[in-house]
Design a protein around this motif. Structure first.
Motif, PDB file in Angstrom:
ATOM      1  N   ASP A 101     -10.696   3.930   0.380  1.00  0.00           N
ATOM      2  CA  ASP A 101      -9.495   3.083   0.454  1.00  0.00           C
ATOM      3  C   ASP A 101      -9.731   1.827   1.283  1.00  0.00           C
ATOM      4  O   ASP A 101      -9.271   0.742   0.934  1.00  0.00           O
ATOM      5  CB  ASP A 101      -8.322   3.877   1.056  1.00  0.00           C
ATOM      6  CG  ASP A 101      -7.721   4.854   0.055  1.00  0.00           C
ATOM      7  OD1 ASP A 101      -7.682   4.508  -1.140  1.00  0.00           O
ATOM      8  OD2 ASP A 101      -7.308   5.942   0.468  1.00  0.00           O
ATOM      9  N   VAL A 127       0.851  -1.199   0.000  1.00  0.00           N
ATOM     10  CA  VAL A 127       0.000   0.000   0.000  1.00  0.00           C
ATOM     11  C   VAL A 127       0.880   1.240   0.000  1.00  0.00           C
ATOM     12  O   VAL A 127       1.716   1.418   0.891  1.00  0.00           O
ATOM     13  CB  VAL A 127      -0.923   0.016   1.243  1.00  0.00           C
ATOM     14  CG1 VAL A 127      -1.767   1.282   1.275  1.00  0.00           C
ATOM     15  CG2 VAL A 127      -1.809  -1.220   1.259  1.00  0.00           C
ATOM     16  N   MET A 155      -5.090   3.656   8.608  1.00  0.00           N
ATOM     17  CA  MET A 155      -6.143   3.285   7.665  1.00  0.00           C
ATOM     18  C   MET A 155      -6.071   1.782   7.351  1.00  0.00           C
ATOM     19  O   MET A 155      -7.087   1.078   7.338  1.00  0.00           O
ATOM     20  CB  MET A 155      -5.991   4.123   6.389  1.00  0.00           C
ATOM     21  CG  MET A 155      -7.062   3.893   5.337  1.00  0.00           C
ATOM     22  SD  MET A 155      -6.739   2.476   4.276  1.00  0.00           S
ATOM     23  CE  MET A 155      -5.302   3.029   3.364  1.00  0.00           C
ATOM     24  N   ASN A 172       0.919   5.459  -0.176  1.00  0.00           N
ATOM     25  CA  ASN A 172       0.245   6.748  -0.216  1.00  0.00           C
ATOM     26  C   ASN A 172       1.104   7.656  -1.086  1.00  0.00           C
ATOM     27  O   ASN A 172       2.158   8.110  -0.662  1.00  0.00           O
ATOM     28  CB  ASN A 172       0.119   7.316   1.201  1.00  0.00           C
ATOM     29  CG  ASN A 172      -0.580   8.666   1.201  1.00  0.00           C
ATOM     30  OD1 ASN A 172      -0.697   9.314   0.171  1.00  0.00           O
ATOM     31  ND2 ASN A 172      -1.029   9.097   2.362  1.00  0.00           N
ATOM     32  N   SER A 223       1.942  11.251   0.513  1.00  0.00           N
ATOM     33  CA  SER A 223       2.356  11.498   1.899  1.00  0.00           C
ATOM     34  C   SER A 223       3.772  12.063   1.962  1.00  0.00           C
ATOM     35  O   SER A 223       4.657  11.642   1.235  1.00  0.00           O
ATOM     36  CB  SER A 223       2.292  10.204   2.705  1.00  0.00           C
ATOM     37  OG  SER A 223       3.231   9.287   2.213  1.00  0.00           O
ATOM     38  N   GLY A 227       6.060   9.170   5.357  1.00  0.00           N
ATOM     39  CA  GLY A 227       5.014  10.181   5.491  1.00  0.00           C
ATOM     40  C   GLY A 227       5.575  11.437   6.102  1.00  0.00           C
ATOM     41  O   GLY A 227       6.768  11.539   6.364  1.00  0.00           O
ATOM     42  N   THR A 240      -1.674   6.612   7.057  1.00  0.00           N
ATOM     43  CA  THR A 240      -1.846   5.478   6.134  1.00  0.00           C
ATOM     44  C   THR A 240      -1.817   4.152   6.896  1.00  0.00           C
ATOM     45  O   THR A 240      -2.612   3.249   6.629  1.00  0.00           O
ATOM     46  CB  THR A 240      -0.728   5.485   5.053  1.00  0.00           C
ATOM     47  OG1 THR A 240      -0.558   6.817   4.576  1.00  0.00           O
ATOM     48  CG2 THR A 240      -1.092   4.595   3.884  1.00  0.00           C
ATOM     49  N   GLU A 256      -2.312   1.963  -4.679  1.00  0.00           N
ATOM     50  CA  GLU A 256      -2.053   3.371  -4.345  1.00  0.00           C
ATOM     51  C   GLU A 256      -3.305   3.981  -3.738  1.00  0.00           C
ATOM     52  O   GLU A 256      -4.395   3.892  -4.310  1.00  0.00           O
ATOM     53  CB  GLU A 256      -1.650   4.149  -5.603  1.00  0.00           C
ATOM     54  CG  GLU A 256      -0.302   3.726  -6.156  1.00  0.00           C
ATOM     55  CD  GLU A 256       0.352   4.818  -7.014  1.00  0.00           C
ATOM     56  OE1 GLU A 256      -0.233   5.911  -7.140  1.00  0.00           O
ATOM     57  OE2 GLU A 256       1.439   4.556  -7.545  1.00  0.00           O
ATOM     58  N   THR A 257      -3.154   4.603  -2.575  1.00  0.00           N
ATOM     59  CA  THR A 257      -4.324   5.182  -1.908  1.00  0.00           C
ATOM     60  C   THR A 257      -4.781   6.435  -2.655  1.00  0.00           C
ATOM     61  O   THR A 257      -3.972   7.139  -3.267  1.00  0.00           O
ATOM     62  CB  THR A 257      -4.015   5.573  -0.446  1.00  0.00           C
ATOM     63  OG1 THR A 257      -2.967   6.559  -0.448  1.00  0.00           O
ATOM     64  CG2 THR A 257      -3.576   4.373   0.370  1.00  0.00           C
ATOM     65  N   VAL A 278       3.216  -1.207   4.115  1.00  0.00           N
ATOM     66  CA  VAL A 278       2.690   0.140   3.927  1.00  0.00           C
ATOM     67  C   VAL A 278       3.821   1.154   3.766  1.00  0.00           C
ATOM     68  O   VAL A 278       4.719   1.225   4.601  1.00  0.00           O
ATOM     69  CB  VAL A 278       1.861   0.563   5.176  1.00  0.00           C
ATOM     70  CG1 VAL A 278       1.201   1.917   4.950  1.00  0.00           C
ATOM     71  CG2 VAL A 278       0.814  -0.487   5.510  1.00  0.00           C
ATOM     72  N   GLY A 325      -7.525   8.285  -1.021  1.00  0.00           N
ATOM     73  CA  GLY A 325      -8.240   9.089  -0.042  1.00  0.00           C
ATOM     74  C   GLY A 325      -9.749   8.901  -0.143  1.00  0.00           C
ATOM     75  O   GLY A 325     -10.517   9.465   0.619  1.00  0.00           O
ATOM     76  N   GLY A 346       4.060   4.947   3.887  1.00  0.00           N
ATOM     77  CA  GLY A 346       3.292   6.149   4.199  1.00  0.00           C
ATOM     78  C   GLY A 346       3.547   6.527   5.637  1.00  0.00           C
ATOM     79  O   GLY A 346       4.399   5.938   6.296  1.00  0.00           O
TER      80      GLY A 346
END
Length: 289
Positions: free
Chosen positions: A46, A8, A73, A10, A13, A91, A70, A40-41, A64, A43, A66
């Motif tokens: 997701d 995953v 989430m 972001n 970020s 991030g 992220t 890819e997130t 992950v 927003g 991010g």
């Protein structure tokens, strides 16, 4: 049989370009025979998209790239599933990576995220929202709000907002705190609800924090002048000060005498007068060194 991994990312970020990171992850996966699915997130939706991907691939791990937002989430999306989450810090708020002592190089972090053992980590539930790291009510939440609304990013953006926030701040609020055993009343500038020890900047706010002990700490800063702020920022958090009270518990209620700004893991959540808090013990599996 191939090990399935969902990766995953972001993409926005920390305002960092993720191309090199994605390339490194792809290369690592091929070398180690992982079957990688990249998400890819956006927003939007997701959590739902991730849950569908999980059903399709049944991964052993979700890695992950991010920040704290992220990771949180993903943890929420995987609440019902037994899956290990690996973290590649990328991030603007990487408080959790700082707390887990994750290394600085991509190579080392890849090994930890994909291959290393894990801990079962607590999360905190505050008014029904999840926190994996540090949330607070008062001065720092004012800062987060001001920072989100300003155009200046990065360190100087924070420094300027910190100064303005300190100069402009209101009267102390009065907090009534009820834990399992007792009720106490404290005038406060800021109350931190901490699962762990450090902010993403590396600042230790909760020296006693352990992320899987079934407890969280309320760190009450009764006064917060530039001197005390300077001590905390330079890593000299005075535990025995009259200005700081630390309560360790597994549930608590905080009510304030007027609405006070509140943030969870670096995300501004409006002004609140009442917080209901409890620990979610061993809520997520996290890969650690």
């Amino acid at each position: 049989m191939k090990n399935n991994i969902i990766f995953v990312v972001n993409p926005i970020s920390g305002d960092l370009d993720k191309t090199d990171l994605i390339d490194a992850v792809n290369e690592f996966s091929i070398t180690n025979n992982f079957h990688l699915t990249v998400y890819e997130t956006t927003g939007k939706q997701d959590i739902k998209a991730l849950q569908l991907l999980y059903e399709e691939h049944k991964p052993d791990r979700i890695v992950v790239a991010g920040g704290d937002g992220t990771i949180k989430m993903v943890a929420e999306a995987m609440e019902q599933h037994d899956v290990i989450i690996g973290v590649l810090p990328a991030g603007s708020a990487n408080g959790l990576s700082v707390d887990l002592n994750l290394p600085n190089t991509i190579e080392e972090n890849l090994k930890i995220a994909f291959l290393n053992h894990y801990i079962e980590m607590d999360m905190i539930c505050i008014n029904g929202k999840k926190s994996i790291h540090l949330s607070d009510i008062g001065l720092n939440a004012d800062l987060v709000k001001n920072y989100e609304e300003s155009n200046l990013r990065g360190f100087w953006g924070y420094a300027l907002q910190a100064y303005t926030t300190l100069v402009d701040y209101n009267e102390p609020f009065v907090a009534t705190i009820t834990t399992n055993k007792e009720t106490s009343i404290h005038p406060a500038r800021m109350i931190v609800i901490a699962n762990s020890q450090k902010y993403g900047t590396g600042v230790t706010i909760n020296p006693n924090g352990v992320v899987n002990d079934g407890k969280f700490e309320l760190v009450i800063l009764k006064s917060l002048d530039l001197l005390l702020l300077g001590k905390i920022i330079t890593g000299n958090m005075p535990i025995d000060s009259d200005d700081i009270v630390i309560i360790s518990t597994d549930k608590a209620t905080i009510t304030t005498d007027y609405p006070v700004n509140f943030q969870i893991d670096g995300e501004y959540c409006g002004a609140q007068t009442s917080l209901e808090i409890h620990i979610l013990h061993k809520q997520m599996k996290l890969a650690v060194p």
